[in-house]
Write a protein that holds these residues in place. Structure first.
Motif, PDB file in Angstrom:
ATOM      1  N   TYR A  49      10.318 -13.287   2.581  1.00 49.02           N
ATOM      2  CA  TYR A  49       9.625 -13.547   3.842  1.00 49.02           C
ATOM      3  C   TYR A  49      10.073 -14.888   4.433  1.00 49.02           C
ATOM      4  CZ  TYR A  49       6.052 -13.904   7.392  1.00 49.02           C
ATOM      5  OH  TYR A  49       5.417 -14.023   8.598  1.00 49.02           O
ATOM      6  N   ALA A  50      10.218 -15.903   3.589  1.00 46.66           N
ATOM      7  CA  ALA A  50      10.682 -17.216   4.070  1.00 46.66           C
ATOM      8  C   ALA A  50      12.090 -17.105   4.656  1.00 46.66           C
ATOM      9  CB  ALA A  50      10.647 -18.236   2.938  1.00 46.66           C
TER      10      ALA A  50
ATOM     11  N   LEU B 201      13.424 -14.424   5.971  1.00 46.32           N
ATOM     12  CA  LEU B 201      13.296 -13.689   7.234  1.00 46.32           C
ATOM     13  C   LEU B 201      12.835 -14.611   8.361  1.00 46.32           C
ATOM     14  CD1 LEU B 201      13.395 -10.813   8.515  1.00 46.32           C
ATOM     15  CD2 LEU B 201      10.969 -10.625   7.932  1.00 46.32           C
ATOM     16  N   ARG B 202      11.831 -15.450   8.088  1.00 45.48           N
ATOM     17  CA  ARG B 202      11.327 -16.384   9.103  1.00 45.48           C
ATOM     18  C   ARG B 202      12.382 -17.442   9.445  1.00 45.48           C
ATOM     19  NH1 ARG B 202       8.841 -14.034  12.098  1.00 45.48           N
ATOM     20  NH2 ARG B 202       8.373 -16.009  13.079  1.00 45.48           N
TER      21      ARG B 202
ATOM     22  N   HIS C 206      14.836 -15.822  11.700  1.00 47.13           N
ATOM     23  CA  HIS C 206      14.243 -15.606  13.024  1.00 47.13           C
ATOM     24  C   HIS C 206      14.146 -16.911  13.825  1.00 47.13           C
ATOM     25  CE1 HIS C 206      11.734 -13.817  16.107  1.00 47.13           C
ATOM     26  NE2 HIS C 206      10.887 -14.817  15.962  1.00 47.13           N
ATOM     27  N   GLY C 207      13.786 -17.993  13.146  1.00 47.23           N
ATOM     28  CA  GLY C 207      13.565 -19.258  13.843  1.00 47.23           C
ATOM     29  C   GLY C 207      14.795 -20.091  14.087  1.00 47.23           C
TER      30      GLY C 207
ATOM     31  N   SER D 131      14.453  -6.326  10.759  1.00 50.47           N
ATOM     32  CA  SER D 131      13.888  -7.317  11.673  1.00 50.47           C
ATOM     33  C   SER D 131      12.538  -6.882  12.242  1.00 50.47           C
ATOM     34  CB  SER D 131      14.864  -7.620  12.811  1.00 50.47           C
ATOM     35  OG  SER D 131      15.090  -6.462  13.581  1.00 50.47           O
TER      36      SER D 131
ATOM     37  N   GLY E  94       8.724  -8.000   7.690  1.00 46.98           N
ATOM     38  CA  GLY E  94       7.620  -8.966   7.684  1.00 46.98           C
ATOM     39  C   GLY E  94       6.266  -8.284   7.557  1.00 46.98           C
TER      40      GLY E  94
ATOM     41  N   CYS F 130       3.576  -8.590   4.426  1.00 47.77           N
ATOM     42  CA  CYS F 130       2.349  -9.295   4.808  1.00 47.77           C
ATOM     43  C   CYS F 130       1.218  -9.091   3.804  1.00 47.77           C
ATOM     44  CB  CYS F 130       1.920  -8.836   6.203  1.00 47.77           C
ATOM     45  SG  CYS F 130       0.307  -9.441   6.729  1.00 47.77           S
TER      46      CYS F 130
END
Length: 120
Positions: free
Chosen positions: A13-14, A16-17, A20-21, A32, A36, A40
């Motif tokens: 998850y980290a 992926l973020r 994304h960021g 994409s 997430g 969750c």
């Protein structure tokens, strides 16, 4: 909280973020759009399980009703109510399925009792 699947889910998850960021690397649409959401509830419920073990039952598990309640609550909030108030939020029924699959994965692989005498 030290279960390898939970740690792996948190790192995934980290990543992926982070992508994304900052990295903005192209990912497959399924990844994409839904990874997430899939991660969750396993992450959220792992935190709830750690709190449950710390406060209520040191070796116990979360009841299935809690898992269903978490799935329903997250689904209603993020797919039903939030899109009414935020232009950035989009209601997607496949997100609801991803949340449900995440709850099912948590139930089958992470929501296991600790052996008696196991460290927290």
């Amino acid at each position: 909280m030290h279960h390898p699947l939970m740690v792996g889910a948190a790192l995934l998850y980290a990543a992926l973020r982070l992508n994304h960021g900052w990295l903005h690397q192209p990912l497959p649409t399924l990844v994409s759009s839904y990874l997430g959401d899939l991660l969750c509830l396993p992450l959220l419920l792992s935190l709830a399980l750690a709190a449950h073990r710390g406060l209520i039952d040191r070796c116990g598990t979360l009841p299935v009703a809690w898992l269903v309640g978490a799935w329903a609550g997250v689904s209603v909030w993020f797919e039903g109510l939030l899109p009414l108030w935020s232009p950035r939020a989009v209601a997607d029924p496949f997100d609801v399925l991803a949340y449900g699959l995440g709850a099912w994965l948590f139930h089958h692989w992470l929501n296991r009792p600790l052996p008696q005498g196991a460290p927290r």
